[in-house]
Motif scaffolding. Structure first.
Motif, short mmCIF file in Angstrom:
data_model
loop_
_atom_site.label_atom_id
_atom_site.label_comp_id
_atom_site.label_asym_id
_atom_site.label_seq_id
_atom_site.Cartn_x
_atom_site.Cartn_y
_atom_site.Cartn_z
N GLY A 24 -8.10 -1.73 12.20
CA GLY A 24 -8.54 -2.38 10.97
C GLY A 24 -7.45 -2.51 9.93
N GLY A 25 -7.04 -1.38 9.34
CA GLY A 25 -6.08 -1.42 8.25
C GLY A 25 -4.74 -2.01 8.64
N ALA A 26 -4.20 -1.58 9.76
CA ALA A 26 -2.90 -2.10 10.20
C ALA A 26 -2.99 -3.57 10.57
N TYR A 27 -4.09 -3.96 11.20
CA TYR A 27 -4.27 -5.37 11.55
C TYR A 27 -4.36 -6.23 10.29
N ALA A 28 -5.08 -5.75 9.28
CA ALA A 28 -5.21 -6.52 8.04
C ALA A 28 -3.86 -6.69 7.34
N VAL A 29 -3.02 -5.65 7.38
CA VAL A 29 -1.68 -5.77 6.78
C VAL A 29 -0.88 -6.84 7.52
N GLU A 30 -0.94 -6.86 8.84
CA GLU A 30 -0.20 -7.87 9.59
C GLU A 30 -0.72 -9.28 9.29
N ARG A 31 -2.02 -9.43 9.22
CA ARG A 31 -2.60 -10.73 8.89
C ARG A 31 -2.13 -11.20 7.51
N LEU A 32 -2.04 -10.27 6.59
CA LEU A 32 -1.61 -10.59 5.23
C LEU A 32 -0.17 -11.09 5.22
N VAL A 33 0.71 -10.42 5.97
CA VAL A 33 2.11 -10.83 6.04
C VAL A 33 2.24 -12.19 6.71
N VAL A 34 1.49 -12.40 7.78
CA VAL A 34 1.53 -13.69 8.47
C VAL A 34 1.08 -14.82 7.55
N GLN A 35 0.01 -14.60 6.81
CA GLN A 35 -0.52 -15.62 5.91
C GLN A 35 0.44 -15.93 4.76
N ARG A 36 1.13 -14.89 4.28
CA ARG A 36 2.11 -15.07 3.20
C ARG A 36 3.42 -15.67 3.71
N GLY A 37 3.69 -15.44 4.98
CA GLY A 37 4.94 -15.91 5.56
C GLY A 37 6.11 -14.98 5.39
N SER A 38 5.87 -13.83 4.69
CA SER A 38 6.95 -12.88 4.45
C SER A 38 6.37 -11.58 3.91
N ALA A 39 7.09 -10.48 4.16
CA ALA A 39 6.71 -9.18 3.59
C ALA A 39 7.43 -8.92 2.28
N ALA B 257 -5.08 -0.16 -10.37
CA ALA B 257 -3.62 -0.18 -10.20
C ALA B 257 -3.17 -1.51 -9.60
N ALA B 258 -3.94 -2.05 -8.68
CA ALA B 258 -3.59 -3.33 -8.08
C ALA B 258 -3.59 -4.44 -9.12
N ALA B 259 -4.60 -4.44 -9.99
CA ALA B 259 -4.67 -5.46 -11.03
C ALA B 259 -3.52 -5.34 -12.02
N ALA B 260 -3.14 -4.11 -12.32
CA ALA B 260 -2.08 -3.89 -13.31
C ALA B 260 -0.69 -4.19 -12.77
N ASN B 261 -0.50 -4.04 -11.45
CA ASN B 261 0.83 -4.14 -10.87
C ASN B 261 1.03 -5.32 -9.92
N ASP B 262 0.00 -6.16 -9.79
CA ASP B 262 0.05 -7.29 -8.87
C ASP B 262 0.24 -6.84 -7.43
N TRP B 263 -0.46 -5.76 -7.05
CA TRP B 263 -0.47 -5.29 -5.68
C TRP B 263 -1.65 -5.93 -4.95
N THR B 264 -1.64 -5.83 -3.65
CA THR B 264 -2.72 -6.37 -2.83
C THR B 264 -3.54 -5.24 -2.23
N ILE B 265 -4.84 -5.26 -2.47
CA ILE B 265 -5.73 -4.24 -1.94
C ILE B 265 -6.03 -4.55 -0.48
#
Length: 388
Positions: free
Chosen positions: A94-109, A177-185
């Motif tokens: 779940g978690g690791a797969y979602a991180v990979e999907r996020l990077v693929v969709q963004r095109g970069s880490a 913290a995500a909202a304050a720092n522009d992180w991705t949950i």
């Protein structure tokens, strides 16, 4: 015994509570609304992605013949997630797969920081996935998460922040913290306005059912852990879309002190529970259901079971005698089955009999060896060596 005025509710002598889902509609088709949440197509994409990772292997499905005979069942199949990658937990799906999907969709880490709240295993999976892809991770744990589990998360290079309160307090701290720092949950819990990434997390969990089917599992019943409901929804979605009304009965198991799904079913609507949610089944100490997961479980899950901590400890020791080292949350599905299998009213309510084939998912191995030793009285390495 049956509760007066609540014919769907049964309490076993072991202290377990069984609620046959009042909102169940087994004839309801798996339609577009359900496929918009989770789908066979999405599960197959997750499987093709995850199976390409170095070190991938389908975790074994073990036959627990002695426990099945003692429980008056034809078979108990136990999927041992203690052998999933280096994480000893299904959460890698779940978690690791979602991180990979996020990077693929963004095109970069580049420039990406991910964050989440965790009771241990989800944060570890997110940290592992982030480490694989060069992504920064900040993981929030609450005050009762063991130091061993926090250390295991930090070992993958994540920053670990401990906050007071329970799991849901850590969820809020991570979101702020995500909202304050522009992180991705990267959460397995959804809420209004946040549901895309949790779909990927849950979609990864459906790989468990897909693997099990390929390994020959053909259950009549599935006992699966609750928590926020993501795993249960992922597994249910696979069987429901594939088999429709002929699918196995899916029974969701929770600790009695963190029973948000059970209480939601009892109330007939999404319901949160408060308190410290204290349970040895730390990975299931959740007070608020995922709204996406609940949208599938409300009409599709057959029943909900709650168990006292003692039943989980018993199941850990039972499995240790068979050479299987399983963590406190990992045994919950099996513990729920064992807690009600000896009760005639529970068996009748679920159609459990001598022909039943039950599938349980052992969602984690001994992810905290110190706690495992305290409960079982043996080191997990010694236990697993018995079956090597």
């Amino acid at each position: 015994m049956l509760f007066d005025g609540m014919p769907n509710l049964v309490v076993a002598a072991t202290g377990a509570r069984l609620l046959v889902n009042p909102g169940l509609d087994r004839n309801r088709p798996y339609g577009e609304a359900e496929r918009a949440i989770l789908s066979l197509e999405g599960a197959r994409l997750a499987h093709s992605t995850i199976s390409a990772w170095p070190g991938y292997a389908a975790t074994p499905v073990l036959s627990l013949d002695a426990l099945a005979a003692a429980s008056g069942l034809a078979a108990i199949a136990y999927k041992h997630e203690g052998r999933r990658f280096a994480l000893k937990s299904f959460k890698a799906l779940g978690g690791a797969y979602a991180v990979e999907r996020l990077v693929v969709q963004r095109g970069s880490a580049e420039g990406l920081t991910v964050t989440c709240a965790t009771d241990g295993n989800h944060g570890r999976a997110v940290a592992w996935g982030a480490s694989r892809l060069g992504v920064k991770a900040v993981i929030y744990v609450h005050e009762t998460v063991s130091e061993g589990r926090a250390t295991a998360i930090a070992a993958f290079g994540a920053e670990v922040r401990r906050v007071p309160g329970n799991y849901d307090d850590a969820v809020r701290a991570s979101a702020e913290a995500a909202a304050a720092n522009d992180w991705t949950i990267v959460s397995d819990t959804s809420w209004p306005g946040y549901d895309l990434i949790p779909r990927d997390v849950m979609q990864g969990y459906a790989v468990l059912a897909m693997e099990a089917e390929e390994q020959g599992a053909a259950p009549t019943h599935v006992f699966v852990q609750g928590g926020v409901g993501g795993l249960a929804a992922g597994v249910l979605s696979w069987y429901w879309e594939l088999q429709g009304a002929g699918r196995p009965r899916v029974i969701v198991v929770e600790p009695e002190t963190a029973d948000c799904l059970y209480r939601s079913a009892l109330a007939g609507r999404w319901t949160a529970v408060g308190g410290d949610l204290d349970t040895i089944m730390a990975g299931l100490a959740c007070g608020e259901p995922s709204q996406l997961a609940w949208a599938l479980l409300a009409p599709g899950a057959d029943a909900f079971v709650t168990i006292p901590d003692a039943r989980a400890a018993d199941a850990m020791r039972d499995l240790a005698d068979l050479g299987i080292a399983a963590g406190e949350s990992g045994v919950a599905g099996l513990a729920g089955l064992r807690a009600i299998a000896g009760d005639a009213a529970c068996r009748a309510a679920l159609g459990l009999d001598g022909a039943s084939r039950v599938f349980c998912i052992g969602t984690e191995g001994a992810t905290d060896p110190v706690i495992y030793r305290e409960i079982v009285g043996r080191d997990p390495e010694d236990v697993e060596r018995m079956s090597a």
